[in-house]
Design a protein around this motif. Structure first.
Motif, PDB file in Angstrom:
ATOM      1  N   LYS B 256       0.845  -1.194   0.000  1.00  0.00           N
ATOM      2  CA  LYS B 256       0.000   0.000   0.000  1.00  0.00           C
ATOM      3  C   LYS B 256       0.878   1.241   0.000  1.00  0.00           C
ATOM      4  O   LYS B 256       2.076   1.168   0.152  1.00  0.00           O
ATOM      5  N   ARG B 257       0.215   2.369  -0.110  1.00  0.00           N
ATOM      6  CA  ARG B 257       1.000   3.611  -0.107  1.00  0.00           C
ATOM      7  C   ARG B 257       1.504   3.872   1.306  1.00  0.00           C
ATOM      8  O   ARG B 257       0.860   3.481   2.296  1.00  0.00           O
ATOM      9  N   ARG B 258       2.638   4.559   1.361  1.00  0.00           N
ATOM     10  CA  ARG B 258       3.189   4.908   2.674  1.00  0.00           C
ATOM     11  C   ARG B 258       2.196   5.803   3.406  1.00  0.00           C
ATOM     12  O   ARG B 258       1.602   6.695   2.828  1.00  0.00           O
ATOM     13  N   GLY B 259       2.021   5.516   4.700  1.00  0.00           N
ATOM     14  CA  GLY B 259       1.071   6.301   5.491  1.00  0.00           C
ATOM     15  C   GLY B 259      -0.229   5.557   5.746  1.00  0.00           C
ATOM     16  O   GLY B 259      -0.967   5.904   6.656  1.00  0.00           O
ATOM     17  N   ASP B 260      -0.558   4.534   4.926  1.00  0.00           N
ATOM     18  CA  ASP B 260      -1.716   3.689   5.234  1.00  0.00           C
ATOM     19  C   ASP B 260      -1.367   2.817   6.451  1.00  0.00           C
ATOM     20  O   ASP B 260      -0.213   2.728   6.866  1.00  0.00           O
TER      21      ASP B 260
END
Lengths: 115, 456
Positions: B256-260
């Protein structure tokens, strides 16, 4: 367009602003379950913030979010130091220092101790 | 209104291309050309996709009727009008892409059989139907659309900041097309093993164990806050002569994208919702699909509809900004698709009203917020105190979590927060970061048993 930064106040933070002119600016949200200070950020300043932190974004409420913890801490420190919410220039002066601290956050944020 | 029942799988038949019997599996792989599956990475080396997840989702039937890596005709149909060559609706290119060096080293040609290896072990075989070239950037652009070609819903050109766009843009330019068959079924590690329920089994559980005649799907890539909980509870009031019997939470698990949030926290966070009685376990079940999320809003919603119809759901809830990141699409792009269609993407009508379309019924929902006047979580189409609304913002909550502040229970259930902290302690970080993605890519969600393949 004005954007906002929300500063959550837990008990220890609330103690630090109690009795100052800031106390009356505290907003109570979610049925009184959370206390928050809201700092207004002019658009040119919010652009500087978005540029400084690659994951920072404006959310659907118009708040600047996904900023490093170091940035949020600096915002609160400046509020306490200046007893004012008009502190965004002071925070921006500290950007290089905050960016250095933020780099370390990419690897480790200490977990809270909860039961 | 007639009573509803579980819809048929998309395409009419559930794909199941998994061989459990060792001797059959070994004979299928004997003499095949070996190829070690590799991740797709960003220029800085960050892994953003692993094709093994697509092979799993295809072979276990989540993506029925797709059976493997797409041919050039399938790919063109998908990019042009979101249809496979056989006419069935499908939104995304599913491709086994390989580098020039790997293609040369394999010396593979059409008609050959490939043995795909994962973590050093035999995993799947494929019969090569076609080998062709793509322009990855063109595939990326056409997959998600442009403001010029898709003016109904695309608001900004896609770029390097969009994680799904980068998955396609960073692909290799050679595609090997052909049907996949898993010959060494991987074993899921904890906590994934508790939530793994492929479509055939999920349909059986829904029908015979849960005894749900109607079931609404909830898409998630997030740990649930009470706004999500309100969405689930209220969307489930749809149904036929009574509200939906069940709520199927299906998390998208992958890079997933960083921060999820980490995958593990997402699954256990949703599990906490039923484990601690916020929605009874008899009405709420948590599952997942392996897929490196493309964040394609209306395009992603088509895949979600297909997956959940294949799993046996009658309905699918779609909220604002469904599976979205940034401002690339209109916030209601998914709801526009499912209420009137998006002609430029191949839908003159909603996807459940076109030929060879979906059978799942959409339930488009607006927003939930906390209203201090009503003193409750309110639905935006009910609550008249719009100027007093306090919105649930995922990023606001992430900020609170990162600062170590326990969210109040009106915003997030304490047991859900504890699931976040549990995995925060494991990864030393509450969210997805580069280290998490590297670790996930090295270990994946599965392990494979050793398997000896006899020589041809």
């Amino acid at each position: 367009m004005v954007h906002y930064i929300g500063v959550i106040l837990d008990e220890s933070r609330y103690e630090q602003i109690k009795g100052t002119p800031i106390e009356e600016k505290v907003q109570s949200i979610f049925g009184g379950a959370l206390k928050m200070l809201v700092v207004e950020v002019p658009e040119d300043k919010s652009e500087q913030i978005l540029k400084a932190f690659d994951r920072a974004r404006i959310d659907s409420r118009g708040f600047i979010e996904d900023v490093p913890v170091a940035f949020r801490r600096a915002v609160f420190e400046e509020i306490v130091k200046n007893k004012s919410l008009d502190i965004i220039d002071k925070v921006l002066e500290r950007l290089p220092e905050i960016q250095e601290l933020a780099k370390k956050e990419d690897e480790y944020i200490p977990p809270p101790e909860i039961e | 209104m007639p009573k509803l029942n579980i819809p048929p799988p998309h395409g009419g038949e559930l794909v199941y291309r998994v061989i459990e019997k060792r001797d059959y599996a070994e004979s299928m792989a004997a003499g095949a050309i070996e190829f070690d599956l590799k991740p797709t990475t960003l220029p800085d080396g960050t892994p953003i996709r692993h094709v093994y997840r697509e092979i799993m989702s295809v072979c276990y039937g989540f993506f029925s009727p797709v059976e493997g890596s797409m041919t050039s005709a399938d790919l063109e149909g998908v990019l042009k009008e979101r249809r496979l060559e056989n006419g069935w609706v499908f939104p995304y290119p599913i491709l086994l892409d390989v580098s020039d060096e790997d293609l040369k080293a394999m010396d593979v040609k059409e008609g050959d059989r490939l043995l795909l290896k994962l973590k050093g072990q035999p995993f799947a075989v494929m019969d090569v139907e076609e080998i062709y070239k793509i322009n990855p950037e063109e595939v990326a652009t056409r997959t998600f659309g442009t403001p010029e070609d898709n003016p109904e819903v695309v608001r900004e050109p896609f770029n390097e900041k969009h994680p799904g766009y980068m998955i396609y843009k960073m692909m290799n330019s050679n595609v090997i097309a052909g049907k996949w068959t898993i010959i060494n079924p991987p074993k899921f590690r904890e906590p994934y093993d508790r939530f793994w329920l492929p479509p055939a089994e999920c349909r059986t559980v829904i029908k015979y164990v849960k005894k749900w005649r109607t079931c609404i799907a909830h898409q998630t890539r997030n740990v649930p806050h009470t706004g999500h909980e309100a969405l689930m509870k209220n969307a489930a009031y749809t149904g036929d002569i009574e509200p939906c019997h069940g709520i199927l939470v299906n998390a998208i698990i992958g890079a997933k994208r960083r921060g999820d949030y980490p995958n593990e926290a997402i699954l256990e966070g949703h599990e906490a919702v039923n484990k601690y009685g916020y929605i009874k376990p008899s009405r709420h079940m948590v599952t997942f699909t392996l897929w490196d999320m493309r964040y394609g809003n209306p395009i992603e919603s088509l895949l979600h509809g297909i997956i959940r119809q294949n799993m046996g759901c009658t309905h699918h809830m779609f909220g604002r900004d469904h599976a979205a990141v940034g401002e690339y699409y209109d916030k209601y792009a998914t709801q526009i698709l499912w209420s009137k269609g998006i002609p430029s993407f191949g839908f003159e009508a909603p996807p459940n009203e076109v030929e060879k379309g979906l059978k799942i019924i959409p339930q488009n929902m607006a927003e939930f917020w906390y209203c201090p006047v009503c003193g409750e979580i309110a639905y935006s189409e009910n609550c008249g105190h719009v100027d007093k609304k306090q919105k649930f913002s995922g990023s606001f909550l992430r900020g609170m979590v990162a600062e170590g502040v326990m969210p109040p229970k009106v915003v997030m259930r304490p047991e859900v927060y504890k699931a976040i902290v549990k995995w925060w302690k494991v990864f030393n970080y509450p969210f997805v970061n580069k280290k998490y993605l590297e670790n996930l890519n090295a270990n994946l969600e599965v392990d494979l048993e050793p398997m000896e393949i006899p020589k041809a």
